[in-house]
Design a protein around this motif. Structure first.
Motif, PDB file in Angstrom:
ATOM      1  N   MET A  39       0.818  -1.189   0.000  1.00  0.00           N
ATOM      2  CA  MET A  39       0.000   0.000   0.000  1.00  0.00           C
ATOM      3  C   MET A  39       0.865   1.257   0.000  1.00  0.00           C
ATOM      4  N   VAL A  40       1.930   1.215   0.777  1.00  0.00           N
ATOM      5  CA  VAL A  40       2.808   2.382   0.858  1.00  0.00           C
ATOM      6  C   VAL A  40       3.457   2.661  -0.491  1.00  0.00           C
ATOM      7  N   SER A  41       3.969   1.626  -1.145  1.00  0.00           N
ATOM      8  CA  SER A  41       4.622   1.850  -2.433  1.00  0.00           C
ATOM      9  C   SER A  41       3.619   2.297  -3.496  1.00  0.00           C
ATOM     10  N   GLU A  42       2.400   1.775  -3.444  1.00  0.00           N
ATOM     11  CA  GLU A  42       1.366   2.221  -4.385  1.00  0.00           C
ATOM     12  C   GLU A  42       1.034   3.685  -4.160  1.00  0.00           C
ATOM     13  N   GLU A  69     -14.799  10.061  -0.304  1.00  0.00           N
ATOM     14  CA  GLU A  69     -14.243   9.428  -1.511  1.00  0.00           C
ATOM     15  C   GLU A  69     -13.747   8.013  -1.232  1.00  0.00           C
ATOM     16  N   ARG A  70     -13.628   7.679   0.060  1.00  0.00           N
ATOM     17  CA  ARG A  70     -13.122   6.377   0.494  1.00  0.00           C
ATOM     18  C   ARG A  70     -11.735   6.111  -0.103  1.00  0.00           C
ATOM     19  N   LEU A  71     -10.842   7.081   0.159  1.00  0.00           N
ATOM     20  CA  LEU A  71      -9.473   6.955  -0.337  1.00  0.00           C
ATOM     21  C   LEU A  71      -8.487   7.564   0.637  1.00  0.00           C
ATOM     22  N   TRP A  72      -7.240   7.135   0.507  1.00  0.00           N
ATOM     23  CA  TRP A  72      -6.130   7.731   1.237  1.00  0.00           C
ATOM     24  C   TRP A  72      -5.359   8.606   0.263  1.00  0.00           C
ATOM     25  N   ARG A  73      -4.833   9.716   0.783  1.00  0.00           N
ATOM     26  CA  ARG A  73      -3.994  10.599  -0.024  1.00  0.00           C
ATOM     27  C   ARG A  73      -2.951  11.233   0.876  1.00  0.00           C
ATOM     28  N   LYS A  74      -1.916  11.756   0.235  1.00  0.00           N
ATOM     29  CA  LYS A  74      -0.887  12.443   1.015  1.00  0.00           C
ATOM     30  C   LYS A  74      -1.445  13.753   1.563  1.00  0.00           C
TER      31      LYS A  74
END
Length: 77
Positions: free
Chosen positions: A1-4, A60-65
């Motif tokens: 997940m981190v690399s993606e 949005e059901r997402l992770w972002r920086k």
């Protein structure tokens, strides 16, 4: 997940959970009360430890920086 997340600007939970299931099997995912495939708590705990500058966009059901306008914490405003 981190690399993606490093490769992309964001990670959609639905795409990630199916990718985990496909690559690593059922030990890392489960079906939640709503009958949806979900990422195991252990995987999410490790992801959070490795990504202090990531926020969760609930709608949005997402992770972002984390951006400059984001408040401290995991949840985006």
């Amino acid at each position: 997940m981190v690399s993606e997340l490093d490769r992309q600007a964001h990670l959609y939970q639905e795409e990630v959970v199916w990718g985990i299931q496909e690559k690593f099997g059922g030990d890392f995912v489960y079906y939640n009360e709503g009958g949806n495939l979900a990422i195991s708590k252990k995987v999410l705990t490790e992801f959070h430890k490795l990504t202090p500058d990531v926020v969760w966009e609930r709608g949005e059901r997402l992770w972002r920086k984390r951006g400059g306008d984001d408040l401290p914490g995991r949840a985006a405003e």
